[in-house]
Design a protein around this motif. Structure first.
Motif, PDB file in Angstrom:
ATOM      1  N   VAL A 771       0.850  -1.182   0.000  1.00  7.28           N
ATOM      2  CA  VAL A 771       0.000   0.000   0.000  1.00  7.28           C
ATOM      3  C   VAL A 771       0.891   1.238   0.000  1.00  7.28           C
ATOM      4  O   VAL A 771       1.754   1.384   0.873  1.00  7.28           O
ATOM      5  CB  VAL A 771      -0.928   0.015   1.233  1.00  7.28           C
ATOM      6  N   PRO A 772       0.750   2.140  -0.947  1.00  7.99           N
ATOM      7  CA  PRO A 772       1.624   3.316  -1.005  1.00  7.99           C
ATOM      8  C   PRO A 772       1.539   4.146   0.272  1.00  7.99           C
ATOM      9  O   PRO A 772       0.459   4.346   0.825  1.00  7.99           O
ATOM     10  CB  PRO A 772       1.101   4.097  -2.219  1.00  7.99           C
ATOM     11  N   GLY A 773       2.693   4.648   0.709  1.00  9.91           N
ATOM     12  CA  GLY A 773       2.713   5.624   1.773  1.00  9.91           C
ATOM     13  C   GLY A 773       2.424   7.001   1.209  1.00  9.91           C
ATOM     14  O   GLY A 773       2.308   7.187  -0.014  1.00  9.91           O
ATOM     15  N   PRO A 774       2.325   8.039   2.066  1.00 12.78           N
ATOM     16  CA  PRO A 774       2.003   9.377   1.568  1.00 12.78           C
ATOM     17  C   PRO A 774       2.975   9.885   0.507  1.00 12.78           C
ATOM     18  O   PRO A 774       2.568  10.486  -0.488  1.00 12.78           O
ATOM     19  CB  PRO A 774       2.055  10.235   2.829  1.00 12.78           C
ATOM     20  N   GLY A 775       4.260   9.632   0.707  1.00 10.10           N
ATOM     21  CA  GLY A 775       5.235  10.087  -0.274  1.00 10.10           C
ATOM     22  C   GLY A 775       5.066   9.408  -1.613  1.00 10.10           C
ATOM     23  O   GLY A 775       5.150  10.042  -2.673  1.00 10.10           O
TER      24      GLY A 775
END
Length: 964
Positions: A771-775
């Motif tokens: 799952v992508p992080g904010p960055g």
């Protein structure tokens, strides 16, 4: 005369402080604090001075009378000293006493807490002492012993010098000779010093529980099995050596005590240093994990307990990255409240639409709260319209005429007008709206209030203050008013006027006839600083926020009690732990660089924006530190049961507390000692991806949402976690955790707290998470071709594109990212308006004028989400508004019809044409760039023509009119 004038100036500073505290009702705080400081200073100075004086006096009276013992050099010194001896014997102790006393007086809080301490009701795992011993008693004993050691050393040195000058001690070729009186005197001083060192050694045993010298805070294996026993031995040895020095002083044989002192030093070095080192190096290090396991577990448990993390509810969350139609159907309460108004961006929009006059202003960062409108709770971006003192010239205008701001401005967080402007629920002058039409709108106390103002007057006096500007065509002139509250000390009589003229160095105040007999002076008006003054024992949160409560504007201020000696708890530096984008930009006050290992949000404070009255409420009434302070300052803190239901409804979980907790959770989400030792699951708070300087943490965000597993939505404070980042920056930026604090305190009843308030929920994602992080989510937005091309179109005409806050929401079985995109046209009076909404889920990106349209793009054409009716813009209206700049006169306070869905979402054929035009524009840009590099200017010109044509086609397909 100089002395008298200086004394009077000093007196006026104290006198005006007394007036300020008395008017506010906290005079007891001022008196108690200052009497304690003065008392400690006097007592400490007297002790040091008395010990030094007695030591000097004894040495002088016990001097040898035999003239033969006085050398020629010493006789000269005596002749020089004798005429001023009495003065020296008094002045030197007093001077040293004053210096030593200043250090003790600064520790007034430590002393007061010791004498008013409340037990914690819990014991430490090593000595089974109540935790209050470490928090209250141990710091005081350390202070006391350190002070007495200093006093004894000064007294001993003073006595030694006096004995030397008057012959009690002689140095010659055969060695050192001393009289019996000198030996008894100095031997007693050394003995007392050793007794104090014995106490120090004994206290060192308890101090190991707060030691940070090892890998983990607290007494570890070596401390428990080597340091603590040897400290006990050293304490007993020091007492024995002290006895030897007393005996030696009488019998005149120093050999035994000197050998004892040497042995004590050797034991201190060997047993206190080498022995623990050997145990650590040869016994602990080879089997460290097994031997330290118990003590690591103590550190984990006590740290989580000290920071309020022990009740954190951890839920495994196997977040998906796959999307499907209707995936958000069950998340209506979250999707309908997604905030599209970024309080860090829209301040200039508030200013252009609601400032009305240059002498008003809004803060650089606005606040997020919630209000009930038409039976529904709405997230709200709210601000007060305060004075801009920089725009006001002259003492009379600054101090008498322009005294206060006017009104609260609030906008819906989840909806905007069709042209992208904020949709206000409370606005205008006079202030009207859906929150209240009858509240007191005058803001005398705020974050940007003047230094001081002269207000008020007797009944019948002509009003001098500007109340509000003329806003209606029928108004003949700006409205005037006279302050009628009790907001500051009286400055009408001559003595008070003179005192405040000296305080603020203003002759105008002293001479002006605007200062009338019943005038008041308002100063120290910042809500945060006001609370710090009336409760100097509290650490105040960096971000107070305004709320309309019971038809009054109040500032709600969170405050903390802290400690630095909680057993086994890992310390945290408040300034570092709370540092993020907002503190870096100065929009939120930074906490002091205070090192603490215990914190509680023990007090909620309110500051009335009209009269400045301060109320303190004991929010955590079970906190022993707060209970101790309540014994020191009784009746200054009210029980939270006296809070009204309306006030309770606006209490929220404090940001700085949350930031400290999430900083600790980077490591202390691990509760198993073996895993903690391995250090193989350390997290990081992600840097803010919306900022150019990405070296600062992303701030937490307030929003209404329903956490997975919860039955209903709640106002929450949220933050994300990613894997620990290394210096190379190559660590995966994926989601590992998601923290939410329930910030809903209200129950609709006076004085009753929501039982779920403050509940921490931590969603833990699998370590194999993709799952992508904010960055990474921000990078997905920036690198998407279609998004990039449309943003380039929005930048036409020197317009600036601004990315709003990147919100993270656990919905649809995964993590949804939502980011508003603002456009600000060129010009001095430009302000940002919402133009697009970016949505990300997994690797898929949606980009549309409305939230609903962007969600549908991501979730197969139909997300199933229910969004707010105004969650987006009409491209046509937004483009027209951007083209007209900031000259709109509607003030933004009239709602437009609900925006129509974006063309790309409702017309597939038109969407395909738009995409084709964007692709052509992208190709033309690449061709032009290559031609420039090759120096083929003919091809470059042809490519530029194609680019212009493609942009015009794209703008036409997107509902905008190409610029001519």
């Amino acid at each position: 005369m100089v002395v008298l004038i200086a004394a009077f100036v000093g007196f006026t500073q104290v006198y005006t402080n007394i007036l300020w505290f008395e008017q506010l009702g906290y005079l007891r705080v001022f008196i108690t604090r200052n009497l304690t400081v003065i008392g400690l200073f006097v007592v400490a100075a007297l002790i040091v001075a008395a010990l030094m004086f007695v030591s000097l006096l004894l040495a002088y009276r016990l001097r040898p009378r035999d003239a033969e013992r006085i050398s020629e050099n010493m006789a000269k010194y005596q002749q020089a000293l004798d005429p001023v001896r009495k003065v020296v014997m008094v002045a030197v102790p007093v001077i040293f006493g004053l210096f030593a006393a200043s250090t003790v007086a600064a520790q007034w809080q430590t002393v007061l807490l010791f004498f008013n301490q409340e037990p914690f009701g819990q014991t430490d795992p090593q000595f089974t002492m109540d935790l209050g011993f470490y928090v209250f008693t141990l710091p005081f004993l350390r202070l006391l012993i350190g002070f007495l050691v200093t006093a004894l050393l000064l007294a001993g040195v003073a006595g030694l010098l006096m004995h030397y000058v008057y012959g009690g001690i002689r140095i010659h070729e055969r060695g050192i000779e001393s009289t019996r009186a000198a030996r008894v005197h100095l031997g007693s001083v050394v003995a007392a010093f050793l007794v104090l060192q014995a106490v120090n050694f004994w206290l060192d045993r308890y101090s190991t529980l707060t030691s940070t010298s090892g890998k983990w805070t607290g007494a570890l294996y070596t401390d428990v099995n080597a340091v603590i026993p040897t400290k006990g031995i050293l304490a007993i040895s020091a007492v024995l050596v002290a006895v030897l020095f007393v005996v030696a002083g009488f019998i005149g044989r120093w050999k035994l005590p000197l050998i004892g002192a040497a042995m004590l030093v050797v034991v201190a070095v060997v047993a206190g240093g080498l022995y623990p080192w050997a145990i650590q190096r040869f016994q602990v290090t080879p089997t460290e994990q097994a031997l330290e396991n118990e003590y690591i577990q103590r550190n984990i448990s006590m740290t989580r307990q000290a920071y309020g993390l022990d009740d954190t509810q951890v839920t495994p969350y196997d977040a998906t990255t796959q999307t499907e139609q209707g995936a958000l159907r069950e998340d209506t309460e979250t999707t309908s409240n997604i905030r599209l108004l970024d309080p860090n961006v829209v301040s200039s929009a508030f200013a252009q639409l609601q400032q009305f006059r240059p002498y008003y202003q809004f803060g650089d960062t606005l606040n997020v709260d919630r209000y009930t409108v038409d039976g529904q709770t709405q997230d709200t971006v709210i601000a007060t319209r305060e004075l801009n003192s920089d725009q006001i010239q002259g003492w009379y205008n600054q101090s008498v005429v322009y005294t206060h701001g006017y009104g609260v401005v609030a906008a819906y967080g989840s909806r905007v007008q069709s042209d992208g402007k904020p949709k206000f629920m409370q606005a205008g002058i006079p202030s009207k709206g859906q929150i209240s039409d009858s509240y007191e709108p005058r803001i005398y106390f705020g974050e940007n209030s003047p230094n001081y103002s002269i207000v008020g007057g007797a009944e019948g006096d002509a009003p001098l203050e500007l109340d509000r500007p003329q806003t209606n065509e029928g108004d003949a002139a700006d409205a005037k008013t006279t302050f009628t509250g009790n907001g500051g000390p009286n400055v009408g009589n001559l003595f008070n006027k003179l005192s405040y003229s000296i305080k603020f160095q203003s002759t105008d105040m002293l001479l002006s006839d605007a200062v009338r007999p019943d005038s008041q002076i308002l100063y120290d008006r910042n809500p945060r600083e006001r609370v710090e003054k009336v409760a100097p024992y509290l650490t105040v949160d960096g971000k107070p926020y305004p709320a309309i409560v019971d038809n009054k504007v109040v500032w709600i201020v969170d405050a903390y009690t802290t400690a630095s000696s909680y057993p086994y708890s890992t310390p945290s530096v408040l300034e570092d732990a709370t540092k993020d984008t907002q503190t870096a930009q100065g929009t939120s006050a930074a906490l002091p660089p205070e090192r603490v290992n215990y914190i509680r949000n023990s007090v909620k404070a309110t500051v009335n924006a009209y009269d400045g009255s301060v109320d303190l409420y004991a929010w955590d009434d079970q906190d022993p530190v707060l209970k101790s302070w309540q014994k020191v300052f009784p009746s200054t803190v009210k029980p939270y049961s006296e809070m009204s239901a309306d006030l309770m409804a606006h209490v929220r979980y404090p940001e700085d507390m949350f930031k400290v907790q999430r900083d600790l959770l980077n490591r202390y989400h691990v509760t198993d000692a073996n895993s903690f030792y391995a250090n193989d699951d350390v997290w990081s708070v992600p840097n803010d991806p919306t900022q150019q300087n990405r070296g600062v943490s992303q701030p937490p965000y307030y929003l209404s949402m329903r956490m997975p597993g919860d039955k209903k939505a709640s106002f929450s404070l949220t933050s994300s976690f990613i894997p620990q980042q290394n210096e190379s920056g190559n660590t995966r930026n994926v989601m590992y955790g998601y923290l939410s604090a329930n910030a809903d305190a209200g129950t609709g009843k006076d004085g009753v707290k929501n039982e779920n308030y403050g509940k921490l929920r931590l969603l833990e994602l699998p370590r194999s998470s993709s799952v992508p992080g904010p960055g990474q989510a921000q990078n997905n937005f920036n690198s998407d071709t279609a998004v990039s091309n449309e943003l380039n179109i929005l930048r036409q005409g020197a317009s600036e594109v601004i990315n709003g806050n990147l919100l993270t929401l656990p919905v649809g079985g995964g993590m949804l990212y939502v980011q508003p995109v603002y456009v600000q046209s060129s010009g001095d009076a430009a302000y940002p308006t919402l133009r697009k909404v970016l949505v990300g889920f997994g690797e898929k990106v949606g980009y549309a004028p409305t939230l609903d349209g962007a969600l549908d793009q991501v979730f197969g054409g139909k997300s199933g989400a229910t969004t707010d009716s105004g969650a987006g813009v009409s491209d046509k209206d937004a483009t027209a508004a951007q083209g007209s700049g900031s000259d709109s006169k509607d003030g933004g306070d009239k709602a437009s019809a609900s925006p129509s869905p974006s063309a790309s979402a409702s017309d597939p054929q038109r969407s395909a044409s738009l995409q084709e035009a964007l692709d052509k524009a992208n190709t033309a840009m690449k061709d032009a760039d290559q031609a420039r590099k090759d120096g083929d200017w003919a091809k470059y010109g042809e490519a530029q023509d194609r680019l212009q044509k493609a942009i015009e086609d794209a703008m036409a397909q997107d509902g905008a009119s190409p610029s001519k």
